[in-house]
Design a protein around this motif. Structure first.
Motif, mmCIF file in Angstrom:
data_model
loop_
_atom_site.group_PDB
_atom_site.id
_atom_site.type_symbol
_atom_site.label_atom_id
_atom_site.label_comp_id
_atom_site.label_asym_id
_atom_site.label_seq_id
_atom_site.Cartn_x
_atom_site.Cartn_y
_atom_site.Cartn_z
ATOM 1 N N ARG A 130 0.832 -1.216 0.000
ATOM 2 C CA ARG A 130 0.000 0.000 0.000
ATOM 3 C C ARG A 130 0.862 1.261 0.000
ATOM 4 O O ARG A 130 0.523 2.261 -0.647
ATOM 5 C CB ARG A 130 -0.915 -0.012 1.224
ATOM 6 C CG ARG A 130 -1.785 1.221 1.395
ATOM 7 C CD ARG A 130 -2.817 1.341 0.292
ATOM 8 N NE ARG A 130 -3.650 2.520 0.447
ATOM 9 C CZ ARG A 130 -3.304 3.737 0.054
ATOM 10 N NH1 ARG A 130 -2.135 3.927 -0.545
ATOM 11 N NH2 ARG A 130 -4.111 4.754 0.220
ATOM 12 N N VAL A 133 2.486 1.625 -3.749
ATOM 13 C CA VAL A 133 1.615 1.823 -4.913
ATOM 14 C C VAL A 133 1.122 3.266 -4.957
ATOM 15 O O VAL A 133 0.454 3.733 -4.035
ATOM 16 C CB VAL A 133 0.425 0.847 -4.870
ATOM 17 C CG1 VAL A 133 -0.580 1.202 -5.967
ATOM 18 C CG2 VAL A 133 0.907 -0.579 -5.035
ATOM 19 N N GLN A 134 1.486 3.973 -6.016
ATOM 20 C CA GLN A 134 1.052 5.356 -6.198
ATOM 21 C C GLN A 134 -0.089 5.477 -7.214
ATOM 22 O O GLN A 134 -0.888 6.407 -7.143
ATOM 23 C CB GLN A 134 2.233 6.214 -6.663
ATOM 24 C CG GLN A 134 3.410 6.216 -5.694
ATOM 25 C CD GLN A 134 3.045 6.771 -4.335
ATOM 26 O OE1 GLN A 134 2.256 7.722 -4.235
ATOM 27 N NE2 GLN A 134 3.611 6.209 -3.277
ATOM 28 N N ASP A 135 -0.158 4.553 -8.148
ATOM 29 C CA ASP A 135 -1.251 4.552 -9.114
ATOM 30 C C ASP A 135 -1.522 3.121 -9.556
ATOM 31 O O ASP A 135 -0.700 2.231 -9.355
ATOM 32 C CB ASP A 135 -0.930 5.443 -10.323
ATOM 33 C CG ASP A 135 0.339 4.993 -11.038
ATOM 34 O OD1 ASP A 135 0.270 3.971 -11.748
ATOM 35 O OD2 ASP A 135 1.385 5.650 -10.873
ATOM 36 N N GLN A 136 -2.663 2.893 -10.160
ATOM 37 C CA GLN A 136 -3.083 1.546 -10.527
ATOM 38 C C GLN A 136 -2.159 0.917 -11.562
ATOM 39 O O GLN A 136 -1.943 -0.294 -11.557
ATOM 40 C CB GLN A 136 -4.517 1.584 -11.064
ATOM 41 C CG GLN A 136 -5.557 1.885 -9.997
ATOM 42 C CD GLN A 136 -6.970 1.812 -10.554
ATOM 43 O OE1 GLN A 136 -7.179 1.767 -11.763
ATOM 44 N NE2 GLN A 136 -7.942 1.795 -9.658
ATOM 45 N N ARG A 137 -1.583 1.715 -12.446
ATOM 46 C CA ARG A 137 -0.737 1.165 -13.509
ATOM 47 C C ARG A 137 0.529 0.507 -12.962
ATOM 48 O O ARG A 137 1.042 -0.434 -13.555
ATOM 49 C CB ARG A 137 -0.363 2.266 -14.496
ATOM 50 C CG ARG A 137 -1.525 2.753 -15.362
ATOM 51 C CD ARG A 137 -1.094 3.894 -16.241
ATOM 52 N NE ARG A 137 -0.662 5.056 -15.462
ATOM 53 C CZ ARG A 137 -0.188 6.183 -15.981
ATOM 54 N NH1 ARG A 137 -0.060 6.298 -17.293
ATOM 55 N NH2 ARG A 137 0.168 7.185 -15.201
ATOM 56 N N SER A 138 1.023 0.996 -11.836
ATOM 57 C CA SER A 138 2.254 0.443 -11.277
ATOM 58 C C SER A 138 2.010 -0.531 -10.131
ATOM 59 O O SER A 138 2.963 -1.054 -9.555
ATOM 60 C CB SER A 138 3.160 1.575 -10.774
ATOM 61 O OG SER A 138 2.542 2.268 -9.692
ATOM 62 N N SER A 139 0.742 -0.783 -9.798
ATOM 63 C CA SER A 139 0.438 -1.592 -8.616
ATOM 64 C C SER A 139 0.956 -3.021 -8.748
ATOM 65 O O SER A 139 1.539 -3.571 -7.814
ATOM 66 C CB SER A 139 -1.073 -1.605 -8.362
ATOM 67 O OG SER A 139 -1.770 -2.159 -9.466
#
Length: 204
Positions: A130, A133-139
């Motif tokens: 958590r 993760v800064q954005d969904q694309r890099s999660s």
């Protein structure tokens, strides 16, 4: 440090869990032996506790996640191992008297000794994800990297503990060393995490 610390804590947590799990067999052997029942009980307790920890860590991460809280989780996981050092032998003796069956006695003993520390250790990886993760694309990338580090730490903890540590140190000495390292890493997270949050507030 705000990026490095979550990886460091996750990797060390994996190392810590596997080291304690292996030492669990040594701790329980004088009372319950080292049969497949004992190892089955230890593995069951650790897997169940980790699964609960993953769930709890994911939910806890939704409430103002920070590196400082992650460090605090690591410290709590270490502190909950202290009863094993202080009262482990007496606890095992009490369980063996109360539940003489070697299967269920070893299962209860493993739960009493290791369930709580392993739950807190299990909370660390999802919490660290958590933070990263800064954005969904890099999660997916961050989650994969972090679980790689955590699992690599587990492998290192397994190998070093079983191949080396048990040959040169007593079980209690290994546990104390593990607690010391956890405390040092957790303290670093508390210190650098606070500095990072202060910088964020200033930048705003």
């Amino acid at each position: 440090m705000q990026i490095v610390l979550p990886y460091l804590i996750a990797g060390w947590s994996g190392f810590f869990v596997m080291a304690v799990e292996l030492l669990g067999g040594r701790l329980m052997a004088p009372t319950f032996g080292s049969s497949i029942y004992v190892w089955g009980a230890i593995i069951t307790v650790f897997m169940l506790a980790l699964s609960i920890g993953y769930l709890a860590g994911g939910r806890y991460s939704m409430q103002q996640p920070s590196v400082r809280r992650l460090g605090a989780l690591l410290i709590v996981a270490a502190v909950t191992v202290l009863p094993i050092l202080l009262f482990g032998e007496r606890m095992l003796d009490a369980v063996s008297i109360a539940v003489p069956d070697p299967r269920f006695g070893s299962l209860l003993a493993a739960a009493v000794l290791f369930f709580v520390p392993t739950v807190f250790s299990g909370m660390i990886s999802p919490y660290a994800v958590r933070l990263l993760v800064q954005d969904q694309r890099s999660s997916g990338r961050h989650a994969g990297q972090l679980y790689f580090v955590s699992t690599f730490g587990s492998a290192a903890g397994t190998l070093l503990t079983s191949f080396y540590f048990v040959l040169i140190l007593e079980v209690n000495q290994i546990l104390v060393s593990l607690l010391a390292v956890s405390g040092a890493i957790g303290a670093a997270a508390l210190i650098f995490g606070k500095r990072g949050s202060e910088r964020d507030e200033v930048s705003r």
